[in-house]
Design a protein around this motif. Sequence first.
Motif, short mmCIF file in Angstrom:
data_model
loop_
_atom_site.label_atom_id
_atom_site.label_comp_id
_atom_site.label_asym_id
_atom_site.label_seq_id
_atom_site.Cartn_x
_atom_site.Cartn_y
_atom_site.Cartn_z
N GLU A 131 49.46 55.68 147.96
CA GLU A 131 50.47 54.70 147.58
C GLU A 131 50.98 55.05 146.19
O GLU A 131 50.20 55.36 145.29
CB GLU A 131 49.87 53.30 147.59
CG GLU A 131 50.85 52.19 147.25
CD GLU A 131 50.21 50.81 147.37
OE1 GLU A 131 50.16 50.29 148.49
OE2 GLU A 131 49.75 50.28 146.34
N PRO A 190 60.59 43.17 142.46
CA PRO A 190 59.57 43.38 141.43
C PRO A 190 58.61 42.20 141.30
O PRO A 190 58.98 41.05 141.51
CB PRO A 190 60.41 43.55 140.15
CG PRO A 190 61.75 44.00 140.64
CD PRO A 190 61.95 43.31 141.94
N ASN A 191 57.37 42.52 140.95
CA ASN A 191 56.32 41.52 140.77
C ASN A 191 55.83 41.61 139.33
O ASN A 191 55.36 42.67 138.89
CB ASN A 191 55.19 41.80 141.75
CG ASN A 191 54.03 40.83 141.58
OD1 ASN A 191 54.20 39.72 141.09
ND2 ASN A 191 52.85 41.26 141.96
N ALA A 250 53.37 53.91 142.80
CA ALA A 250 53.84 52.70 142.11
C ALA A 250 54.52 53.10 140.80
O ALA A 250 54.09 54.03 140.13
CB ALA A 250 52.69 51.75 141.83
N ARG A 259 55.46 51.12 137.31
CA ARG A 259 55.21 49.88 136.59
C ARG A 259 55.85 49.94 135.21
O ARG A 259 55.85 50.99 134.56
CB ARG A 259 53.71 49.62 136.43
CG ARG A 259 52.91 49.72 137.72
CD ARG A 259 51.42 49.51 137.48
NE ARG A 259 50.63 49.78 138.68
CZ ARG A 259 49.69 50.70 138.75
NH1 ARG A 259 49.37 51.42 137.66
NH2 ARG A 259 49.04 50.91 139.87
N THR A 315 55.17 44.70 135.04
CA THR A 315 55.99 44.54 136.24
C THR A 315 55.81 45.73 137.17
O THR A 315 55.92 46.87 136.74
CB THR A 315 57.48 44.41 135.87
OG1 THR A 315 57.68 43.26 135.05
CG2 THR A 315 58.34 44.26 137.13
N VAL A 316 55.49 45.45 138.42
CA VAL A 316 55.46 46.50 139.44
C VAL A 316 56.86 46.57 140.04
O VAL A 316 57.30 45.63 140.71
CB VAL A 316 54.40 46.21 140.52
CG1 VAL A 316 54.36 47.35 141.52
CG2 VAL A 316 53.04 46.00 139.89
N THR A 342 58.08 48.69 142.27
CA THR A 342 58.22 49.27 143.60
C THR A 342 57.73 48.37 144.72
O THR A 342 57.62 48.80 145.86
CB THR A 342 57.44 50.60 143.66
OG1 THR A 342 56.12 50.42 143.14
CG2 THR A 342 58.16 51.67 142.84
N THR A 343 57.40 47.11 144.41
CA THR A 343 56.96 46.20 145.46
C THR A 343 58.15 45.67 146.26
O THR A 343 59.28 45.65 145.78
CB THR A 343 56.18 45.01 144.88
OG1 THR A 343 57.00 44.35 143.88
CG2 THR A 343 54.89 45.46 144.24
N GLN A 344 57.88 45.22 147.46
CA GLN A 344 58.91 44.62 148.31
C GLN A 344 58.58 43.15 148.53
O GLN A 344 57.40 42.80 148.66
CB GLN A 344 58.97 45.36 149.66
CG GLN A 344 59.39 46.81 149.53
CD GLN A 344 60.79 46.98 148.99
OE1 GLN A 344 61.66 46.12 149.21
NE2 GLN A 344 61.02 48.06 148.26
N THR A 351 44.88 54.70 149.49
CA THR A 351 44.74 53.31 149.93
C THR A 351 43.37 53.02 150.52
O THR A 351 43.02 51.87 150.75
CB THR A 351 45.82 52.97 150.95
OG1 THR A 351 45.73 53.88 152.05
CG2 THR A 351 47.21 53.07 150.32
#
Length: 267
Positions: free
Chosen positions: A182, A218-219, A184, A186, A210-211, A213-215, A174
């Motif tokens: 970090e 998904p993004n 991830a 995807r 699509t990610v 593992t985001t909070q 990071t």
Amino acid sequence: MTCVRATYVLMILWMATAAHSAAQTIWTAPYVPSQVAVEWMQPLYDDATGRSGQAVFVSAGYLINENIEVVAEVPVSVNAAVAGGAATSTVGNPYLGLRLAGVDWPFLVEVGGRLGLASFGGAAGLDPLASVGRTKAFVPEEYSGHLALNGRLQLGEKLTARLRAGLVYAEHPTAPSGATTEQAVRSHYSVQFWREDEWVTIGLAGSARTVLTTQPGPNTLFYATGTVIFNTPYVRPGLFLSSPINSTVRNTAPYVLGLSLSTSLFR
């Protein structure tokens, strides 16, 4: 990070002692073995963002036999900068992969990964725009591995559809100190339609990343792309235009313009 590096080293050793295979972007001529390509991408940034830069991808494949191909790619950022930073040109995260195709299989299997050679700096701003249709290439010091499936459907004499879906696991620090990392996961998927005539190939694609593992959830980023490739006897020049559908990304750069030049050297 150690786990990803170990996996990547094992994959390279396996490639050196066993059968090999390949990979391909959605911007160059489809289903061409042993293809060598240079792709240039220019995100058309909004002036207010303070971002600049282009990306160049140099890739090559080598067909071992009718089932197995090896592919490698080197991404390079050119005059990349984020707001308030100095423009730099640097190598991104190189890719090494395989494509496996059985004679009777209705699909292709891709396996590969990227070495985390990209440095911290302006090149990070090129993702996700310049890496549309491929795994992220400019995340600083990111090691990643991916597995994908490709299917091809013949819709007519000259028209085909290509379906692609895959997963990527990645780790990166990071900060330059590397004190914390970090992780991830995807997913990548796309639907492409290609019409191949004697002198020109036209492609239309919808793709997404699509990610997972985001909070809090998904993004996903969506892109629409059009490609024109000219089938000259020795080389295949191409032109493409991509546009992110998500409003937040469109505010950064509503379009990505690109040029490609490809040929087959090892037939």
